[in-house]
Design an enzyme around this catalytic site. Structure first.
Site, short mmCIF file in Angstrom:
data_model
loop_
_atom_site.label_atom_id
_atom_site.label_comp_id
_atom_site.label_asym_id
_atom_site.label_seq_id
_atom_site.Cartn_x
_atom_site.Cartn_y
_atom_site.Cartn_z
N GLN A 273 40.90 33.03 35.78
CA GLN A 273 40.62 33.46 37.14
C GLN A 273 41.22 34.84 37.41
OE1 GLN A 273 38.75 32.84 39.51
NE2 GLN A 273 39.71 33.82 41.29
N GLU A 274 42.40 35.08 36.86
CA GLU A 274 43.09 36.35 37.11
C GLU A 274 42.48 37.51 36.33
OE1 GLU A 274 44.99 36.90 39.39
OE2 GLU A 274 46.62 35.49 39.67
#
Length: 427
Positions: A273-274
């Site tokens: 996600q990052e």
């Protein structure tokens, strides 16, 4: 209780404990009665019904639907049914590489599979009568996931499953999609033998109570609230990168689990996600690396090089572990993990502001389901001015947590657990 396993009913979580909507409800009901819970695993709905009718189990649970009065024959006709506790919609699913039907009229001569004995067959009685040219295949499978897998592989043309089952699997079976709803809303139920009317009444009162106090909705959100957070195209890219990019970093995520107790697939979901597992990722605000650490966070965690994937992954996992420890001990899992993830994204100060707002609005500050309602309020100046840390993009934190949960769910299905170290509970 007799219970059939499945992703939407009862499964083993990453910490080795039993999870799932029906399993959690069973634990709560047993506690309500002051009784110990013993679960009998059954292979399919027919065995579930047989175990309940025979009295081997006092209650049967696991993806069963309350039938229309008088539509069951045989052993099932003697059963008692609790009130419904979760509404679903029966849907027809198809393989997107083939033909998408618009109605039953498009399915002449086609094979449609269902899991035998769940109660959905009673919903389909009229469709089967009106469309005798459709070939129905009732399969003695433990869960609808078996149907979805067959549709994905092309060994079964179409299948009827519950909408929550289709949603839970949509990011795993990427070529399976919903074509149309095949009937009205249905309710999941528990079953009891004909002699169990007193226990059925207790179960009905239990379901009414947890619906009224919000416990039921929190459990539903726990298992199904994030299922559609990741768009299908993103899930496709994600699965491709699981195959091509993740293998190079699995050992690092497992090392992070060893050092911090954060389950390696959860750490991998956060990193995806990052940064989409890009160790060189850099934002305009100079947040960098696999875990997109700020300079302050990296300094506090003694990270020398934020672009070193090993340092970044271990530091990110340690940061989440520290955030979990900083929360009040009364916050139980999995809420503890999801709330800590929100702090990972927005900061512990803004998280505490959202918890204060929850108290003011008579919501539960220890429930992720309730904090999802107050975090977005931090963007409203009039409300944020009443908090210690002021305005923040709380809605972004909600999206972050729910997206990580969706990626984590896919990784739980596709990647094996790591048993080489201590592990913190996450679900």
């Amino acid at each position: 209780m007799a219970m059939r396993p499945g992703p939407t009913t009862w499964f083993t979580g990453p910490d080795g404990d039993a999870k799932g909507l029906d399993r959690d409800l069973a634990e709560l009901f047993a506690a309500e009665l002051g009784l110990a819970l013993r679960v009998i695993a059954v292979a399919n709905p027919s065995q579930l019904i047989a175990a309940t009718v025979s009295g081997e189990a006092q209650i049967g649970a696991g993806g069963l639907y309350r039938p229309t009065t008088g539509t069951f024959t045989g052993p099932a006709s003697s059963l008692l049914y609790t009130r419904g506790y979760y509404a679903i919609e029966p849907v027809l699913v198809y393989n997107t590489e083939g033909f998408r039907p618009e109605s039953w009229d498009d399915l002449s001569g086609e094979v449609v599979g269902i899991v035998d004995g769940t109660g959905l067959e009673t919903v389909l009685a009229k469709a089967r009568s009106d469309h005798p040219d459709v070939q129905w295949r009732a399969l003695a499978l433990p869960a609808a996931e078996g149907l979805l897998e067959q549709v994905s592989e092309g060994t079964l043309g179409y299948a009827v499953v519950a909408s929550n089952e289709a949603a839970a699997a949509r990011n795993v079976y990427l070529n399976v999609e919903t074509a149309f709803a095949v009937g009205p809303k249905q309710y999941l139920t528990w079953i009891l033998p004909a002699t169990g009317s007193a226990l059925r009444d207790r179960a009905d009162a239990f379901f009414e109570k947890i619906q009224r106090d919000g416990t039921l909705q929190r459990l539903i959100d726990r298992y199904f609230g994030y299922a559609r957070r990741v768009e299908r195209i993103d899930a496709s890219v994600f699965q491709e990168r699981i195959r091509t990019v993740l293998p190079a970093y699995v050992a690092l995520f497992q090392q992070a689990q060893q050092q911090t107790g954060i389950e390696w697939r959860l750490a991998a979901a956060i990193a995806y996600q990052e940064s989409h597992w890009n160790p060189q990722a850099t934002s305009e605000t100079n947040v960098r690396g696999m875990m997109m650490l700020t300079e302050d966070t990296a300094r506090r965690l003694r990270v020398v090089d934020r672009l070193d994937p090993r340092q970044s992954i271990v530091a990110g996992a340690r940061y989440l572990a520290d955030l979990k420890k900083s929360l009040p001990q009364r916050i139980a899992e999995p809420d503890r993990t999801w709330i800590a993830l929100a702090a990972f994204n927005i900061g512990i100060g803004h998280l505490e502001d959202a918890r204060v707002l929850a108290v003011r609005q008579k919501l539960n500050p220890d429930s992720w389901s309730d904090l999802k309602k107050t975090l977005p309020l931090l963007a409203q100046t009039d409300l944020a001015d009443q908090t210690k840390y002021g305005t923040a993009r709380g809605g972004q934190a909600v999206v972050f947590v729910e997206t990580v949960r969706a990626y984590y769910d896919v990784l739980l299905r596709l990647e094996k657990p790591y048993y080489g170290a201590r592990l913190q509970a996450t679900q």
